[in-house]
Design a protein around this motif. Structure first.
Motif, PDB file in Angstrom:
ATOM      1  N   GLY A  32      11.855  10.849  -2.014  1.00  0.00           N
ATOM      2  CA  GLY A  32      10.647  11.549  -1.642  1.00  0.00           C
ATOM      3  C   GLY A  32       9.488  10.580  -1.457  1.00  0.00           C
ATOM      4  N   HIS A  33       8.344  10.950  -2.059  1.00  0.00           N
ATOM      5  CA  HIS A  33       7.132  10.157  -1.866  1.00  0.00           C
ATOM      6  C   HIS A  33       7.016   9.001  -2.849  1.00  0.00           C
ATOM      7  CE1 HIS A  33       3.255   9.514  -0.123  1.00  0.00           C
ATOM      8  NE2 HIS A  33       2.571   9.752  -1.227  1.00  0.00           N
ATOM      9  N   LEU A  34       8.012   8.852  -3.739  1.00  0.00           N
ATOM     10  CA  LEU A  34       7.950   7.833  -4.786  1.00  0.00           C
ATOM     11  C   LEU A  34       9.181   6.930  -4.760  1.00  0.00           C
ATOM     12  CD1 LEU A  34       6.865  10.218  -7.699  1.00  0.00           C
ATOM     13  CD2 LEU A  34       5.363   8.664  -6.441  1.00  0.00           C
ATOM     14  N   PRO A  35       9.512   6.308  -3.637  1.00  0.00           N
ATOM     15  CA  PRO A  35      10.726   5.475  -3.612  1.00  0.00           C
ATOM     16  C   PRO A  35      10.684   4.328  -4.605  1.00  0.00           C
ATOM     17  CG  PRO A  35       9.373   5.085  -1.652  1.00  0.00           C
ATOM     18  CD  PRO A  35       8.814   6.295  -2.345  1.00  0.00           C
TER      19      PRO A  35
ATOM     20  N   GLY B 152       0.821  -1.205   0.000  1.00  0.00           N
ATOM     21  CA  GLY B 152       0.000   0.000   0.000  1.00  0.00           C
ATOM     22  C   GLY B 152       0.851   1.250   0.000  1.00  0.00           C
ATOM     23  N   TRP B 153       0.643   2.076  -0.998  1.00  0.00           N
ATOM     24  CA  TRP B 153       1.361   3.355  -1.118  1.00  0.00           C
ATOM     25  C   TRP B 153       0.443   4.489  -0.672  1.00  0.00           C
ATOM     26  CZ3 TRP B 153       0.888   6.500  -6.064  1.00  0.00           C
ATOM     27  CH2 TRP B 153       1.594   7.712  -5.972  1.00  0.00           C
ATOM     28  N   SER B 154       0.934   5.360   0.186  1.00  0.00           N
ATOM     29  CA  SER B 154       0.236   6.582   0.569  1.00  0.00           C
ATOM     30  C   SER B 154      -1.160   6.247   1.117  1.00  0.00           C
ATOM     31  CB  SER B 154       0.182   7.524  -0.637  1.00  0.00           C
ATOM     32  OG  SER B 154      -0.037   8.861  -0.242  1.00  0.00           O
ATOM     33  N   TYR B 155      -2.232   6.716   0.472  1.00  0.00           N
ATOM     34  CA  TYR B 155      -3.589   6.417   0.934  1.00  0.00           C
ATOM     35  C   TYR B 155      -3.872   4.914   0.888  1.00  0.00           C
ATOM     36  CZ  TYR B 155      -8.480   7.745   1.843  1.00  0.00           C
ATOM     37  OH  TYR B 155      -9.714   7.932   2.416  1.00  0.00           O
ATOM     38  N   GLY B 156      -3.133   4.191   0.065  1.00  0.00           N
ATOM     39  CA  GLY B 156      -3.285   2.738   0.021  1.00  0.00           C
ATOM     40  C   GLY B 156      -3.001   2.079   1.353  1.00  0.00           C
ATOM     41  N   GLY B 157      -2.137   2.703   2.174  1.00  0.00           N
ATOM     42  CA  GLY B 157      -1.894   2.181   3.512  1.00  0.00           C
ATOM     43  C   GLY B 157      -3.135   2.266   4.384  1.00  0.00           C
TER      44      GLY B 157
ATOM     45  N   GLY C 146      10.634   7.303   2.249  1.00  0.00           N
ATOM     46  CA  GLY C 146      11.715   8.189   1.856  1.00  0.00           C
ATOM     47  C   GLY C 146      12.005   9.205   2.945  1.00  0.00           C
ATOM     48  N   THR C 147      13.271   9.415   3.220  1.00  0.00           N
ATOM     49  CA  THR C 147      13.621  10.377   4.272  1.00  0.00           C
ATOM     50  C   THR C 147      13.272  11.801   3.880  1.00  0.00           C
ATOM     51  OG1 THR C 147      15.896  10.610   3.438  1.00  0.00           O
ATOM     52  CG2 THR C 147      15.496   8.918   5.126  1.00  0.00           C
ATOM     53  N   ALA C 148      13.120  12.058   2.578  1.00  0.00           N
ATOM     54  CA  ALA C 148      12.795  13.399   2.097  1.00  0.00           C
ATOM     55  C   ALA C 148      11.350  13.504   1.629  1.00  0.00           C
ATOM     56  CB  ALA C 148      13.748  13.794   0.967  1.00  0.00           C
ATOM     57  N   ASP C 149      10.475  12.608   2.109  1.00  0.00           N
ATOM     58  CA  ASP C 149       9.064  12.629   1.730  1.00  0.00           C
ATOM     59  C   ASP C 149       8.401  13.875   2.327  1.00  0.00           C
ATOM     60  OD1 ASP C 149       6.360  12.133   1.239  1.00  0.00           O
ATOM     61  OD2 ASP C 149       6.516   9.998   1.703  1.00  0.00           O
ATOM     62  N   ARG C 150       7.825  14.703   1.453  1.00  0.00           N
ATOM     63  CA  ARG C 150       7.127  15.899   1.914  1.00  0.00           C
ATOM     64  C   ARG C 150       5.634  15.831   1.619  1.00  0.00           C
ATOM     65  NH1 ARG C 150       9.119  20.755  -0.736  1.00  0.00           N
ATOM     66  NH2 ARG C 150       9.695  19.409  -2.489  1.00  0.00           N
TER      67      ARG C 150
END
Length: 273
Positions: free
Chosen positions: A249-252, A97-102, A219-223
């Motif tokens: 970022g948000h797309l590792p 699950g990515w982002s809202y998928g979680g 990602g450590t730089a996820d904003r």
């Protein structure tokens, strides 16, 4: 292969399927205002497709799935949609699950527990939503996009979504993929984009009951989703392993697709029967 299943309330859920027919399935759940196309780098990786059956779903209201007028605030709707996909997958699956998928995975756990799951991978994911929810803390890019990205006025929404798309990755991603991300966002009706935020969900007890292997990737730089959301879920889930993608970022799974796919392959192989 493109196919579909019928989710809750008769909603048609579109699927993209690749890989070995009788192998361990990996089910991919995309994020807010996206689609199964986000997983292109995984669906095209021979190291995954030769060993696993990859099933990427379009959430209700997204991609090629049906767009019902209501139900986006109901955990059971999301849970039962995912259950229908898991039934299609056949064997117990790794669910990613990515982002809202979680949050969709958390909905599934809330309703069905860990039935049909072999393991869970959370990628830049939220597991909660609502003001002050630690498992749903957003970053500056997400906050800057709202509420403009939810507007039905294209002069308001389009610039916000362009900037949101541009700022998701910390490293450069292929231009064709970035444009596809924007297209996916614009294809989701504004009412659906907005409806996904009209929820208040707390998941600490749900996460504490997880009894399957879990890998948390962030990602450590996820904003978009604050890294503290990953620390929260990893801290609540017994035995969860937290894997940081430094400077991503948000797309590792796009920014460092090779390393992400390798990590997914190892995790999925370790949970194989």
């Amino acid at each position: 292969m493109n196919t579909e299943v019928v989710g809750t309330s008769g909603v048609r859920i579109a699927l993209r399927v690749e890989g070995a027919q009788n192998s361990r399935p990996i089910v991919f759940v995309h994020g807010w205002a996206q689609s199964s196309r986000a997983w292109a780098a995984q669906l095209a990786d021979p190291a995954l497709t030769e060993r696993f059956r990859l099933v990427a779903m379009d959430l209700r209201g997204h991609g090629a799935s049906d767009v019902p007028a209501a139900g986006y605030d109901d955990p059971r709707q999301w849970a039962d949609d995912l259950a229908a996909v898991l039934d299609f997958a056949g064997r117990d699956a790794i669910v990613v699950g990515w982002s809202y998928g979680g949050l969709v995975i958390a909905d599934y756990l809330r309703v069905h527990g860990t039935a049909r799951l072999a393991g869970i991978v959370l990628v830049g994911a939220i597991t909660e939503i609502g003001r002050g929810r630690e498992g749903g803390k957003t970053g500056s890019v997400m906050r800057a996009a709202l509420p403009a990205a939810l507007s039905d006025d294209p002069e308001v929404a389009v610039p916000a979504l362009v900037e949101f798309t541009r700022a998701q990755a910390n490293a450069s991603v292929p231009g064709t993929f970035a444009q596809a991300l924007l297209g996916m966002s614009l294809a989701v009706p504004p009412a659906v984009r907005a409806a996904l935020f009209k929820r208040d969900v707390e998941s600490s007890e749900v996460l504490a009951k997880v009894d399957k292997p879990v890998l948390v990737v962030h990602g450590t730089a996820d904003r978009v989703v604050d890294p503290s959301a990953a620390e929260y879920s990893a801290g609540k889930i017994p035995g969860a392993v937290l894997r940081w993608f430094v400077d991503a970022g948000h797309l590792p799974f796009v920014e460092d697709a090779g390393e992400f796919n390798s990590a997914l392959r190892r995790f999925s192989g370790e949970t194989a029967e």
